[in-house]
Write a protein that holds these residues in place. Sequence first.
Motif, PDB file in Angstrom:
ATOM      1  N   PRO A 217       0.802  -1.237   0.000  1.00 34.13           N
ATOM      2  CA  PRO A 217       0.000   0.000   0.000  1.00 34.13           C
ATOM      3  C   PRO A 217       0.826   1.274   0.000  1.00 34.13           C
ATOM      4  O   PRO A 217       0.562   2.183  -0.791  1.00 34.13           O
ATOM      5  N   ASN A 218       1.817   1.363   0.873  1.00 38.39           N
ATOM      6  CA  ASN A 218       2.656   2.567   0.889  1.00 38.39           C
ATOM      7  C   ASN A 218       3.403   2.741  -0.419  1.00 38.39           C
ATOM      8  O   ASN A 218       3.512   3.855  -0.955  1.00 38.39           O
ATOM      9  N   ILE A 219       3.949   1.634  -0.941  1.00 38.36           N
ATOM     10  CA  ILE A 219       4.732   1.704  -2.177  1.00 38.36           C
ATOM     11  C   ILE A 219       3.855   2.131  -3.347  1.00 38.36           C
ATOM     12  O   ILE A 219       4.225   3.006  -4.150  1.00 38.36           O
ATOM     13  N   LEU A 220       2.673   1.537  -3.462  1.00 36.72           N
ATOM     14  CA  LEU A 220       1.769   1.886  -4.562  1.00 36.72           C
ATOM     15  C   LEU A 220       1.262   3.314  -4.422  1.00 36.72           C
ATOM     16  O   LEU A 220       1.088   4.021  -5.425  1.00 36.72           O
ATOM     17  N   ASN A 221       1.016   3.754  -3.193  1.00 36.55           N
ATOM     18  CA  ASN A 221       0.593   5.136  -2.988  1.00 36.55           C
ATOM     19  C   ASN A 221       1.672   6.116  -3.416  1.00 36.55           C
ATOM     20  O   ASN A 221       1.391   7.146  -4.039  1.00 36.55           O
ATOM     21  N   GLU A 222       2.925   5.808  -3.083  1.00 38.41           N
ATOM     22  CA  GLU A 222       4.036   6.682  -3.460  1.00 38.41           C
ATOM     23  C   GLU A 222       4.149   6.831  -4.975  1.00 38.41           C
ATOM     24  O   GLU A 222       4.524   7.890  -5.479  1.00 38.41           O
ATOM     25  N   LYS A 223       3.825   5.756  -5.703  1.00 40.06           N
ATOM     26  CA  LYS A 223       3.924   5.796  -7.167  1.00 40.06           C
ATOM     27  C   LYS A 223       2.607   6.220  -7.814  1.00 40.06           C
ATOM     28  O   LYS A 223       2.503   6.258  -9.036  1.00 40.06           O
ATOM     29  N   GLY A 224       1.595   6.523  -6.988  1.00 41.57           N
ATOM     30  CA  GLY A 224       0.303   6.921  -7.530  1.00 41.57           C
ATOM     31  C   GLY A 224      -0.430   5.798  -8.229  1.00 41.57           C
ATOM     32  O   GLY A 224      -1.235   6.035  -9.136  1.00 41.57           O
TER      33      GLY A 224
END
Length: 462
Positions: free
Chosen positions: A304-311
Amino acid sequence: MKISPLDNLVLMGDIRQSLLPRDVLSAAKELLYHLDIYICNMVQSGRQPPQVDSKTLELIEEFILHAPKDRNTPGRRMSALQELQLLEIMCSCFQEQSRDTVRQLMFSALFSLQGNQADESRMALLGKLVSMAVAVGRIPILECTATWLQRTHRVFCVRLAQVLVDDYCSMVPGSVPTLQNIHSTSPRFCCQFITAVTTLYDLTSEELTPPIELLQMIASWIQDDPRLVLITFLNSPLSGSQPISSLDVTPLGGLVRWCVKAPLAFRRDKKVALSSGSTENHQDAGLLFSALHLSVLQVFMLLPNILNEKGLFGRLALLQLESLAALTSDLSRLLDQADKHTHTSSEDMHTLSQLTLDRLAQALQVAMANRALLCSREDLRAICSRLPHNNLLQLVLSGPVMYYNNIHTPPLAFSPHAAHSPIAAHPAHPAHTPLATHAAPHPQYPGQPFMTGMPFPFRPSH
């Protein structure tokens, strides 16, 4: 004096006459030298896109890959010693070239597949070069190989992976640590290598079951650094969907397939182990697959954090529904065959079948909760419709997606056979009120509500 692209092309075209009188090793060495100069000049000139011309590729095929110029000309061949010397020269060439753009273009010129007869020579030379690079720690070659694995048809990627497995896990006893130690120096290569071997070994037969040494190495890599399997995804610009012929952008699909199918696949081979008087490898593999399964679930919980960072949260599925559909189809077939195995008691077979389905349910649940899998419940029910009943799988297929706020210690204590299930769907047991300490979301995951009472079972295979 700066050489123009046209002069550069003429220069490479004139080289052939000077190479013909030379012996095979000297000619190959000389061509590599001029190829390095040619590509450096091309990059310096700003030519866009920087692309090696067809005449230069023909020289490579003739003097390095030794493809005959025409049908009437016999191809030249190197002795084993000359080939070893050429590999050492190539290792030094890539090591000494400091510019990554030049290295990548040079590697591409040498080993990009052209769809001709020289491709077999390319693959043979590439396998030996990468194997040597692993042995002597030539990181620039491993980095170039990682890029090659991203851009090449998966059929050839798994061929290269097979060469490395044969060299370091099968043919030379005690050589596994040499391959294992590269995970800290070239994580990009390790990530692509894991993706290739999980594509190669699909556990459909004994020959396509990963060697215990390979399994142990990959399990230790991911335990040490769960983000390793996301390196390619994190460092690659993603534009639309991946080409259907390429390797997946992460090895997550292949790792899920390994862990879910392992109890049945290794039980299939148990009879062979018993006849040879040893079940040690079988037991070791069971424990390794259990540890690997936990590591894969923890990787999903990092997303979740990783995907959020990449939009990309909720927009990109790292676990494809088509891959899961193929997995459930294989499971249905394996479970149908399980009843025919007379060397395994029906009680043991039931336990293994439930372990397999538990792992599938856990993977589906955690992948959906962390948006690595984007699909509807109806889609999941459709692809799982032929599978036998399993309590946890039934809950995942019918209940809401659960989110967790602790990626380090996922709850693992739930048993679908417990007398007092905490699942709200059971009419006799209403949902528990969440504890006050869990009412607020964890600050690290502000967008994820915490829901109690839905841990998943994790049992090592026996």
